[in-house]
Design a protein around this motif. Structure first.
Motif, mmCIF file in Angstrom:
data_model
loop_
_atom_site.group_PDB
_atom_site.id
_atom_site.type_symbol
_atom_site.label_atom_id
_atom_site.label_comp_id
_atom_site.label_asym_id
_atom_site.label_seq_id
_atom_site.Cartn_x
_atom_site.Cartn_y
_atom_site.Cartn_z
ATOM 1 N N VAL A 182 -2.531 -13.817 12.143
ATOM 2 C CA VAL A 182 -2.158 -13.621 11.133
ATOM 3 C C VAL A 182 -0.551 -12.957 11.714
ATOM 4 O O VAL A 182 0.214 -12.957 11.038
ATOM 5 C CB VAL A 182 -3.318 -12.165 10.726
ATOM 6 N N HIS A 183 -0.620 -12.004 13.015
ATOM 7 C CA HIS A 183 0.110 -11.601 13.812
ATOM 8 C C HIS A 183 1.153 -12.579 13.195
ATOM 9 O O HIS A 183 2.842 -12.188 13.611
ATOM 10 C CB HIS A 183 0.425 -11.499 15.226
ATOM 11 N N SER A 184 1.603 -13.573 14.142
ATOM 12 C CA SER A 184 2.540 -15.025 13.952
ATOM 13 C C SER A 184 2.957 -15.031 12.930
ATOM 14 O O SER A 184 3.903 -15.503 12.863
ATOM 15 C CB SER A 184 1.820 -16.349 14.944
ATOM 16 N N VAL A 185 2.594 -14.956 12.139
ATOM 17 C CA VAL A 185 3.180 -15.008 10.490
ATOM 18 C C VAL A 185 3.848 -14.229 10.276
ATOM 19 O O VAL A 185 5.008 -14.124 9.428
ATOM 20 C CB VAL A 185 1.915 -15.617 9.339
ATOM 21 N N LEU A 186 3.399 -12.818 10.540
ATOM 22 C CA LEU A 186 4.253 -11.104 9.785
ATOM 23 C C LEU A 186 5.319 -10.835 10.703
ATOM 24 O O LEU A 186 5.384 -9.948 9.882
ATOM 25 C CB LEU A 186 3.227 -10.105 9.785
ATOM 26 N N ALA A 187 5.192 -11.411 12.240
ATOM 27 C CA ALA A 187 5.710 -10.956 12.844
ATOM 28 C C ALA A 187 7.442 -10.946 12.731
ATOM 29 O O ALA A 187 8.098 -10.228 12.728
ATOM 30 C CB ALA A 187 5.881 -11.282 14.060
ATOM 31 N N PRO A 188 7.590 -12.058 12.263
ATOM 32 C CA PRO A 188 9.333 -12.726 11.868
ATOM 33 C C PRO A 188 9.673 -11.585 10.847
ATOM 34 O O PRO A 188 10.834 -11.537 10.881
ATOM 35 C CB PRO A 188 9.048 -14.221 11.436
ATOM 36 N N HIS A 189 8.821 -10.893 10.103
ATOM 37 C CA HIS A 189 9.341 -10.439 8.489
ATOM 38 C C HIS A 189 9.404 -8.941 9.005
ATOM 39 O O HIS A 189 9.682 -7.743 8.713
ATOM 40 C CB HIS A 189 8.639 -10.822 7.330
ATOM 41 N N LEU A 190 7.887 -8.636 9.766
ATOM 42 C CA LEU A 190 7.696 -6.944 9.916
ATOM 43 C C LEU A 190 7.961 -7.270 11.502
ATOM 44 O O LEU A 190 7.597 -5.411 11.643
ATOM 45 C CB LEU A 190 5.833 -7.287 9.161
ATOM 46 N N GLY A 191 8.022 -6.957 11.781
ATOM 47 C CA GLY A 191 8.453 -7.070 13.375
ATOM 48 C C GLY A 191 7.267 -6.902 14.534
ATOM 49 O O GLY A 191 6.060 -7.152 13.993
ATOM 50 N N ASN A 192 7.825 -7.463 15.397
ATOM 51 C CA ASN A 192 6.327 -7.893 16.601
ATOM 52 C C ASN A 192 5.769 -6.290 16.156
ATOM 53 O O ASN A 192 4.070 -6.770 17.145
ATOM 54 C CB ASN A 192 6.656 -7.959 18.008
ATOM 55 N N LYS A 193 6.086 -4.978 16.147
ATOM 56 C CA LYS A 193 4.634 -4.326 16.449
ATOM 57 C C LYS A 193 4.182 -3.354 15.623
ATOM 58 O O LYS A 193 3.786 -2.281 15.323
ATOM 59 C CB LYS A 193 5.838 -2.856 17.108
ATOM 60 N N HIS A 194 3.824 -4.425 13.828
ATOM 61 C CA HIS A 194 3.259 -3.808 13.007
ATOM 62 C C HIS A 194 1.535 -3.754 13.786
ATOM 63 O O HIS A 194 1.377 -4.388 14.243
ATOM 64 C CB HIS A 194 3.711 -5.198 11.818
ATOM 65 N N GLU A 195 1.305 -3.231 12.602
ATOM 66 C CA GLU A 195 -0.607 -3.254 13.083
ATOM 67 C C GLU A 195 -1.181 -3.436 12.101
ATOM 68 O O GLU A 195 -1.384 -3.728 10.939
ATOM 69 C CB GLU A 195 -0.892 -1.862 13.448
ATOM 70 N N ILE A 196 -2.801 -3.982 12.290
ATOM 71 C CA ILE A 196 -2.937 -4.905 11.628
ATOM 72 C C ILE A 196 -4.377 -4.053 11.724
ATOM 73 O O ILE A 196 -4.926 -4.294 12.475
ATOM 74 C CB ILE A 196 -3.576 -6.150 11.489
ATOM 75 N N GLN A 197 -4.339 -3.214 10.477
ATOM 76 C CA GLN A 197 -6.018 -2.459 10.485
ATOM 77 C C GLN A 197 -7.499 -2.992 9.310
ATOM 78 O O GLN A 197 -7.199 -2.968 8.451
ATOM 79 C CB GLN A 197 -5.715 -0.760 9.950
ATOM 80 N N CYS A 198 -8.447 -2.577 10.341
ATOM 81 C CA CYS A 198 -9.543 -3.381 9.324
ATOM 82 C C CYS A 198 -10.496 -2.523 9.306
ATOM 83 O O CYS A 198 -9.935 -0.482 9.636
ATOM 84 C CB CYS A 198 -10.171 -4.332 10.578
#
Length: 272
Positions: A182-198
């Motif tokens: 999921v990180h690899s999909v979002l990083a180009p748009h949200l930056g590498n430092k976004h946080e996926i929270q559960c």
């Protein structure tokens, strides 16, 4: 200075954002002198824009009867835009219904309350009182209307649902996902430092319910919102009845998590 990624995905370096100090707003009034004395209120350098997923949000509440998902909520919605480490912001700048009347239809769709004991307007009022008045140090957000307009624009810019769908990542009760994919999909748009929270549900499953996007003062992505102790849990958690603590945590990198579908009839148990 920090490397950032703009909305087109290109990396560049930026300084801090818009000019400060334009507190006067002749349409919506201006805060009193108390605000100018609180220098720590304007010392923040970064913000976090937080989106929440209706299919997972209800898992974060201690009391499942408190949760509702309005029929119009079929996508990621706004939780808040929070300046980091801002303290002692002015409590003398109230928000009125007229401040957001022109935006109400959009806010109702993209920023609804999922808690039965809190109306959407009360949710917006709380976010303005706790975070908006601190964000108002930036000229482009120096009124309730401007602050909420910016939030809505950010919601349009960060269309997480489309980013995921285009990559074949869709809500499911059967298929779990892992952070790296999921990180690899979002990083180009949200930056590498976004946080996926559960959150952990009552069946000990990790359930995705939020994504936090760190931003600079000029609203570009790319700066780490951690490392300095900026956020301790969820800044808005205390305002939610039924949530006595913040159960949100970074999804464990190697533990599969679920991206539950939205179920308006059974918001707490979309997958049984």
């Amino acid at each position: 200075m920090c490397d950032t990624v703009n909305s087109s995905g290109h990396k560049h370096t930026v300084d801090s954002g818009p000019k400060e100090g334009a507190w006067h707003d002749h349409t919506h009034g201006r805060p009193g002198s108390e605000l100018h004395d609180q220098t720590s209120c304007c010392s923040w350098k970064r913000l976090v824009f937080t989106l929440q997923w209706p299919g997972g949000f209800c898992q974060s509440l201690d009391n499942e009867t408190l949760c509702r998902i309005p029929p119009s909520a079929n996508n990621w919605t706004i939780h808040g835009l929070w300046p980091l480490r801002a303290q002692h912001c002015c409590s003398c700048w109230p928000m009125f219904h007229s401040d957001v009347q022109e935006l109400e239809a959009e806010l109702a769709e993209h920023w609804p309350s999922f808690v039965t004991t809190k109306t959407s307007f009360n949710f917006w009022t709380d976010e303005w009182r706790k975070h908006g008045v601190c964000a108002a140090c930036v000229e482009g957000m120096n009124s309730p209307q401007k602050y909420f307009q910016i939030c809505l624009k950010l919601r349009g810019r960060f269309d997480v649902h489309k980013m995921l769908e285009d990559a074949g990542i869709t809500p499911s009760c059967e298929r779990p996902y892992k952070v790296p994919e999921v990180h690899s999909v979002l990083a180009p748009h949200l930056g590498n430092k976004h946080e996926i929270q559960c959150v952990t549900d009552d069946k000990d499953r990790e359930v995705w319910f939020q994504v936090k996007i760190p931003l600079t003062r000029n609203l570009t992505v790319g700066c780490d919102h951690r490392g300095g102790g900026d956020i301790d849990g969820d800044p808005a958690a205390g305002s939610i009845p039924g949530r006595s603590f913040s159960p949100g945590h970074p999804c464990p990198p190697q533990v599969p998590f679920y991206y539950f579908p939205i179920d308006h009839q059974r918001p707490r148990r979309p997958c049984g």
